[in-house]
Every structure is written in C-alpha cells, then in structure tokens.
Design a protein around this motif. Structure first.
Motif, PDB file in Angstrom:
ATOM      1  N   ASP A 177     -61.772  69.517 -11.723  1.00 29.81           N
ATOM      2  CA  ASP A 177     -63.202  69.652 -11.963  1.00 29.81           C
ATOM      3  C   ASP A 177     -63.921  69.116 -10.728  1.00 29.81           C
ATOM      4  O   ASP A 177     -63.888  67.917 -10.443  1.00 29.81           O
ATOM      5  CB  ASP A 177     -63.596  68.852 -13.210  1.00 29.81           C
ATOM      6  N   ALA A 178     -64.534  70.037  -9.969  1.00 31.46           N
ATOM      7  CA  ALA A 178     -65.216  69.673  -8.732  1.00 31.46           C
ATOM      8  C   ALA A 178     -66.724  69.689  -8.926  1.00 31.46           C
ATOM      9  O   ALA A 178     -67.464  70.265  -8.128  1.00 31.46           O
ATOM     10  CB  ALA A 178     -64.809  70.610  -7.607  1.00 31.46           C
ATOM     11  N   SER A 179     -67.197  69.082  -9.991  1.00 30.01           N
ATOM     12  CA  SER A 179     -68.620  68.919 -10.288  1.00 30.01           C
ATOM     13  C   SER A 179     -69.267  70.212 -10.781  1.00 30.01           C
ATOM     14  O   SER A 179     -69.728  70.290 -11.911  1.00 30.01           O
ATOM     15  CB  SER A 179     -69.375  68.374  -9.072  1.00 30.01           C
ATOM     16  N   ASP A 180     -69.319  71.255  -9.933  1.00 34.33           N
ATOM     17  CA  ASP A 180     -69.984  72.491 -10.353  1.00 34.33           C
ATOM     18  C   ASP A 180     -69.012  73.652 -10.481  1.00 34.33           C
ATOM     19  O   ASP A 180     -69.429  74.797 -10.595  1.00 34.33           O
ATOM     20  CB  ASP A 180     -71.103  72.855  -9.380  1.00 34.33           C
ATOM     21  N   SER A 181     -67.719  73.388 -10.451  1.00 36.04           N
ATOM     22  CA  SER A 181     -66.731  74.460 -10.569  1.00 36.04           C
ATOM     23  C   SER A 181     -65.414  73.907 -11.064  1.00 36.04           C
ATOM     24  O   SER A 181     -65.157  72.703 -11.011  1.00 36.04           O
ATOM     25  CB  SER A 181     -66.526  75.156  -9.215  1.00 36.04           C
ATOM     26  N   LEU A 182     -64.576  74.814 -11.574  1.00 38.50           N
ATOM     27  CA  LEU A 182     -63.231  74.464 -12.015  1.00 38.50           C
ATOM     28  C   LEU A 182     -62.207  75.237 -11.200  1.00 38.50           C
ATOM     29  O   LEU A 182     -62.412  76.414 -10.886  1.00 38.50           O
ATOM     30  CB  LEU A 182     -63.027  74.804 -13.491  1.00 38.50           C
ATOM     31  N   GLY A 183     -61.122  74.594 -10.871  1.00 33.93           N
ATOM     32  CA  GLY A 183     -60.013  75.253 -10.206  1.00 33.93           C
ATOM     33  C   GLY A 183     -58.718  74.590 -10.622  1.00 33.93           C
ATOM     34  O   GLY A 183     -58.684  73.805 -11.579  1.00 33.93           O
ATOM     35  N   SER A 184     -57.663  74.894  -9.909  1.00 32.10           N
ATOM     36  CA  SER A 184     -56.349  74.366 -10.236  1.00 32.10           C
ATOM     37  C   SER A 184     -55.754  73.660  -9.015  1.00 32.10           C
ATOM     38  O   SER A 184     -56.277  73.757  -7.907  1.00 32.10           O
ATOM     39  CB  SER A 184     -55.414  75.503 -10.677  1.00 32.10           C
ATOM     40  N   GLY A 185     -54.663  72.947  -9.236  1.00 34.68           N
ATOM     41  CA  GLY A 185     -53.978  72.264  -8.151  1.00 34.68           C
ATOM     42  C   GLY A 185     -52.527  72.045  -8.501  1.00 34.68           C
ATOM     43  O   GLY A 185     -52.117  72.233  -9.656  1.00 34.68           O
ATOM     44  N   ILE A 186     -51.736  71.640  -7.505  1.00 39.07           N
ATOM     45  CA  ILE A 186     -50.304  71.400  -7.690  1.00 39.07           C
ATOM     46  C   ILE A 186     -49.981  69.974  -7.262  1.00 39.07           C
ATOM     47  O   ILE A 186     -50.369  69.536  -6.167  1.00 39.07           O
ATOM     48  CB  ILE A 186     -49.461  72.370  -6.854  1.00 39.07           C
ATOM     49  N   VAL A 187     -49.267  69.238  -8.111  1.00 38.51           N
ATOM     50  CA  VAL A 187     -48.822  67.892  -7.756  1.00 38.51           C
ATOM     51  C   VAL A 187     -47.808  68.011  -6.619  1.00 38.51           C
ATOM     52  O   VAL A 187     -46.749  68.625  -6.779  1.00 38.51           O
ATOM     53  CB  VAL A 187     -48.197  67.174  -8.961  1.00 38.51           C
ATOM     54  N   TYR A 188     -48.146  67.415  -5.468  1.00 44.30           N
ATOM     55  CA  TYR A 188     -47.332  67.613  -4.268  1.00 44.30           C
ATOM     56  C   TYR A 188     -46.239  66.564  -4.113  1.00 44.30           C
ATOM     57  O   TYR A 188     -45.155  66.873  -3.620  1.00 44.30           O
ATOM     58  CB  TYR A 188     -48.240  67.601  -3.037  1.00 44.30           C
ATOM     59  N   ASP A 189     -46.525  65.322  -4.508  1.00 47.51           N
ATOM     60  CA  ASP A 189     -45.522  64.263  -4.376  1.00 47.51           C
ATOM     61  C   ASP A 189     -45.760  63.193  -5.423  1.00 47.51           C
ATOM     62  O   ASP A 189     -46.705  63.280  -6.225  1.00 47.51           O
ATOM     63  CB  ASP A 189     -45.532  63.670  -2.956  1.00 47.51           C
ATOM     64  N   ASP A 190     -44.907  62.164  -5.424  1.00 50.98           N
ATOM     65  CA  ASP A 190     -45.030  61.107  -6.435  1.00 50.98           C
ATOM     66  C   ASP A 190     -46.052  60.045  -6.047  1.00 50.98           C
ATOM     67  O   ASP A 190     -46.195  59.033  -6.737  1.00 50.98           O
ATOM     68  CB  ASP A 190     -43.664  60.468  -6.711  1.00 50.98           C
ATOM     69  N   ASP A 217     -40.504  73.445 -16.987  1.00 50.03           N
ATOM     70  CA  ASP A 217     -40.168  72.686 -15.793  1.00 50.03           C
ATOM     71  C   ASP A 217     -41.360  72.510 -14.859  1.00 50.03           C
ATOM     72  O   ASP A 217     -41.579  71.436 -14.301  1.00 50.03           O
ATOM     73  CB  ASP A 217     -39.032  73.406 -15.058  1.00 50.03           C
ATOM     74  N   VAL A 218     -42.168  73.569 -14.693  1.00 53.91           N
ATOM     75  CA  VAL A 218     -43.207  73.565 -13.657  1.00 53.91           C
ATOM     76  C   VAL A 218     -44.589  73.197 -14.180  1.00 53.91           C
ATOM     77  O   VAL A 218     -45.362  72.535 -13.474  1.00 53.91           O
ATOM     78  CB  VAL A 218     -43.256  74.942 -12.955  1.00 53.91           C
ATOM     79  N   LEU A 219     -44.924  73.595 -15.398  1.00 50.36           N
ATOM     80  CA  LEU A 219     -46.294  73.420 -15.875  1.00 50.36           C
ATOM     81  C   LEU A 219     -46.779  71.969 -15.817  1.00 50.36           C
ATOM     82  O   LEU A 219     -47.968  71.734 -15.529  1.00 50.36           O
ATOM     83  CB  LEU A 219     -46.427  73.970 -17.293  1.00 50.36           C
ATOM     84  N   PRO A 220     -45.924  70.969 -16.056  1.00 51.85           N
ATOM     85  CA  PRO A 220     -46.405  69.591 -15.912  1.00 51.85           C
ATOM     86  C   PRO A 220     -46.851  69.227 -14.499  1.00 51.85           C
ATOM     87  O   PRO A 220     -47.503  68.194 -14.307  1.00 51.85           O
ATOM     88  CB  PRO A 220     -45.183  68.753 -16.337  1.00 51.85           C
ATOM     89  N   SER A 221     -46.511  70.065 -13.511  1.00 54.70           N
ATOM     90  CA  SER A 221     -46.902  69.803 -12.124  1.00 54.70           C
ATOM     91  C   SER A 221     -48.175  70.524 -11.717  1.00 54.70           C
ATOM     92  O   SER A 221     -48.611  70.424 -10.574  1.00 54.70           O
ATOM     93  CB  SER A 221     -45.761  70.225 -11.183  1.00 54.70           C
ATOM     94  N   VAL A 222     -48.768  71.288 -12.642  1.00 51.77           N
ATOM     95  CA  VAL A 222     -49.981  72.057 -12.354  1.00 51.77           C
ATOM     96  C   VAL A 222     -51.155  71.396 -13.069  1.00 51.77           C
ATOM     97  O   VAL A 222     -51.083  71.121 -14.272  1.00 51.77           O
ATOM     98  CB  VAL A 222     -49.831  73.517 -12.803  1.00 51.77           C
ATOM     99  N   VAL A 223     -52.232  71.133 -12.333  1.00 48.63           N
ATOM    100  CA  VAL A 223     -53.367  70.400 -12.879  1.00 48.63           C
ATOM    101  C   VAL A 223     -54.637  71.236 -12.844  1.00 48.63           C
ATOM    102  O   VAL A 223     -54.710  72.250 -12.137  1.00 48.63           O
ATOM    103  CB  VAL A 223     -53.601  69.089 -12.106  1.00 48.63           C
ATOM    104  N   GLN A 224     -55.625  70.798 -13.612  1.00 51.28           N
ATOM    105  CA  GLN A 224     -56.957  71.396 -13.547  1.00 51.28           C
ATOM    106  C   GLN A 224     -57.875  70.442 -12.784  1.00 51.28           C
ATOM    107  O   GLN A 224     -57.851  69.229 -13.020  1.00 51.28           O
ATOM    108  CB  GLN A 224     -57.502  71.639 -14.948  1.00 51.28           C
TER     109      GLN A 224
END
Length: 373
Positions: free
Chosen positions: A89-102, A80-87
């Motif tokens: 790439d901020a040029s020199d680093s990697l992090g994660s994010g959450i889809v907040y709205d449509d 249910d949730v994993l499709p809303s979690v993204v990776q």
C-alpha cells in the motif's frame, strides 16, 4: 496510463500494434481489499494423489491421473511461493512485491512506490500489516527495493530462477494482488521472450524502456505490478509489470498478453541497491545526450535532435554535437526518443554502433562507442 509497445527488432516478427498499461491499482478507483489467506504448507508435486483407474482400464484413468499430477504441481508451487508475495500500500495505490531475503528486503516495481518513502505491507503468512521504508528506486528499469522496519520470524524469501532456462511454452503462474485481491494466482505459459517495451511518463509511468521482457498468457491485472511470475519449480522468473490493451476495442485489456521484467535484471538491480543503496552499474548503453523528437514537414516524427551532448560522453567522443539529428542506430530507424531508447536497449556499454545523423541538411555517419546510463 496507456503506453506504446515496442516489439523486438527481429524482422520476422511484426510490430505489436497495441498498447500496454502498468499493472498498478489506484486506491481512488475503489480497489477491493479482500485478503485471501492460504493456510497451506509446502507439498511435493510428486506426492500428488493418483486418480482412481476406471473399471475398464481405458485411457480415461490415465488422463485423470495426469490431471491430478498437474493440479498437485500447481498446489505445491502455490503453497511454496505465495508466502513470499506481499501486497504494498503506497498511500494512493496498491501493488505487489516479492520477499527478496531474510533481512526484510522486498523488490517491486518503481511505479508501484512512486514518490512515496514509507509503505504498509501485507504478507500472506497472516501477520498484522507491517511498516516498510524505501531503500532505493531505479525508474530506468522500473524496479525498486523497500525494507520492512521489523522482520517477522515467518517471513519467507522467494527462490529466484535462471533467466537462461526460461523457454517459450513453459507453464507459469502470476501471483500478486490484482484488483486488490491479495494472494491471487493465475496461470498460463511463457508466450514469447526478448520483447522490448516502453512506458510513457504520464499517469505515474517511469518512462523506462525495458529489454528482454518475458511475455506471458497468464492473466495479469492492475495490482499485479511488482508481483511474481513463477515456474513449476517454484522459482521466480520475472516481475509482472505491464499488460497490453487493444486500441481497436477502446483500449480495453487484450487478454493473454502481459510482460514481466526478467529475473536476471531483477537480481542485478536488487543486489546493487541492497549492497550500495543505489544502482552503481546499470549495464545499459547510452549515447550520453539529451534529445527531443523532431517532426518533418508533414508533422510526422522524423528523428531525435541533440539538445545537449555530455562532455566526454559517447556522442561527444564520436564528434556529434548539439543540433545534430539522429535518424538511425545501426539498421534501426530512429524517429522518436522512445525509438532511440529501443534501438539501444539490446546493447551494452562499450559496444560500437554506427549512428546516422543529419547536420545542416547533410546526412552523415559516425562510429560511436556506447557509454552507460
């Protein structure tokens, strides 16, 4: 990137002796870019298959059914949730994010995006890498919002929970891209609430002092920053941001001690950024001063000297002036700028506090009506 932990102010809880580190993964560290596709659709936890009973009808059958039910609940939440979690790439680093709205808004940590304005975003639903741009960053709470340039039809916003319903002992899962392994999931429990944690500004840190953080035993690692801490109702209850390290073990990771920004603050900041392009009401208290840490004759931190006082601000209205040294806020000792931020973290603008300070060697007090950051 180690930063000191400041524990909650409860006298019954000892200060945490370790450190915390941001969960950002530098690309220069050789991050693995393996993507793990979920290939799953939603499922009903109640529909998990029951285990077969043992021929003897003993308790083993019941334990097996309970295990299957729990596994089914985990799998349903992940699907249910994993499709809303993204990776991210901020040029020199990697992090994660959450889809907040449509509309393509994604919430993440401010330290994930750093000073970048454009990003590459990988979503778990299998689309090609997407471009995104910065909406606004709020380093004071280590939060930021970016927006996809083009919004795919399959983009799925996350469901956000109620911070008031988060309790110690609840089962949670951390979802994100630890060590560059996108779509990764770990599990644990909420192990404490109400922690106040401070970042340093070194190594890309924001210097934020964040109150009411959720402590969790779910494993979180570099790359998890900005991801989702989720309950078994498929609700995001926080954003994993910091992990503890153990100075007695050479500052290696302290297993099972991580911290997430509570969902209430996430929504407050994200909603303002999306509506107004910036945070217009921080809800965070301040003395409205610029200060620096001073030391005593033994070179130990001994207070915060006021370098400047904002005209018309909280400290100015209470009669404080440049050169005064703040040593207490209420009953909380103030020895450094960080401890001053900690002492104010649980207060709101408009609250009244007693400030103890020295002027010309004399100790004084003043009642201050707090302003806003």
């Amino acid at each position: 990137m180690e930063i000191p932990v400041l524990d909650d102010a409860s006298p019954s809880v000892p200060r945490f002796p370790g450190r915390v580190r941001r969960l950002l993964l530098p690309l220069s560290a050789g991050a693995c870019a393996l993507a793990l596709a979920t290939g799953c659709s939603g499922a009903d936890p109640a529909a998990a298959p029951a285990a077969k009973a043992t021929p003897s009808g003993t308790a083993q059958g019941s334990v097996t059914r309970d295990t299957a039910d729990l596994e089914g609940a985990y799998q349903a939440v992940i699907n249910d949730v994993l499709p809303s979690v993204v990776q991210i790439d901020a040029s020199d680093s990697l992090g994660s994010g959450i889809v907040y709205d449509d509309k393509g808004h994604i919430v993440t940590n401010a330290h994930v995006i750093g000073d970048e304005k454009s990003f590459k975003v990988t979503v778990a639903t299998g689309e090609a890498v997407l471009d995104a741009t910065l909406v606004s960053s709020y380093p004071e709470q280590d939060l930021a919002v970016i927006k996809l340039d083009e919004v795919p039809d399959a983009l799925k916003p996350a469901k956000f929970g109620d911070a008031e319903k988060v309790e110690v002992g609840q089962i949670v899962m951390a979802m994100g891209s630890p060590l560059g392994l996108s779509s990764s999931v770990t599990q644990g429990i909420v192990s404490a609430l109400g922690r106040t944690v401070s970042e340093s500004r070194s190594g890309g840190g924001t210097g934020a002092t964040i109150a009411n953080m959720v402590q969790t035993s779910a494993a979180i690692n570099p790359g998890n920053s900005g991801g989702a801490l989720v309950n078994l109702r498929s609700e995001v209850i926080g954003i994993p941001t910091l992990a503890a390290t153990d100075p007695q073990m050479g500052d290696s990771a302290a297993p099972g001690i991580g911290f997430a920004i509570p969902v209430s603050m996430v929504r407050t900041v994200a909603d303002q950024i999306i509506k107004d392009g910036k945070v217009t009401d921080s809800g965070r208290a301040a003395l409205n001063i610029t200060g620096r840490t001073v030391v005593d004759d033994s070179y130990r931190p001994a207070g915060v000297a006021l370098v400047s006082v904002d005209r018309g601000g909280a400290a100015d209205e209470a009669g404080l002036r440049a050169g005064d040294i703040v040593t207490k806020i209420g009953d909380s000792e103030v020895t450094t700028v960080t401890s001053l931020s900690e002492a104010l973290a649980g207060d709101k603008p408009g609250d009244k506090v007693t400030v103890t300070y020295t002027r010309g060697g004399d100790s004084r007090t003043a009642e201050v009506t707090l302003g806003e950051i």
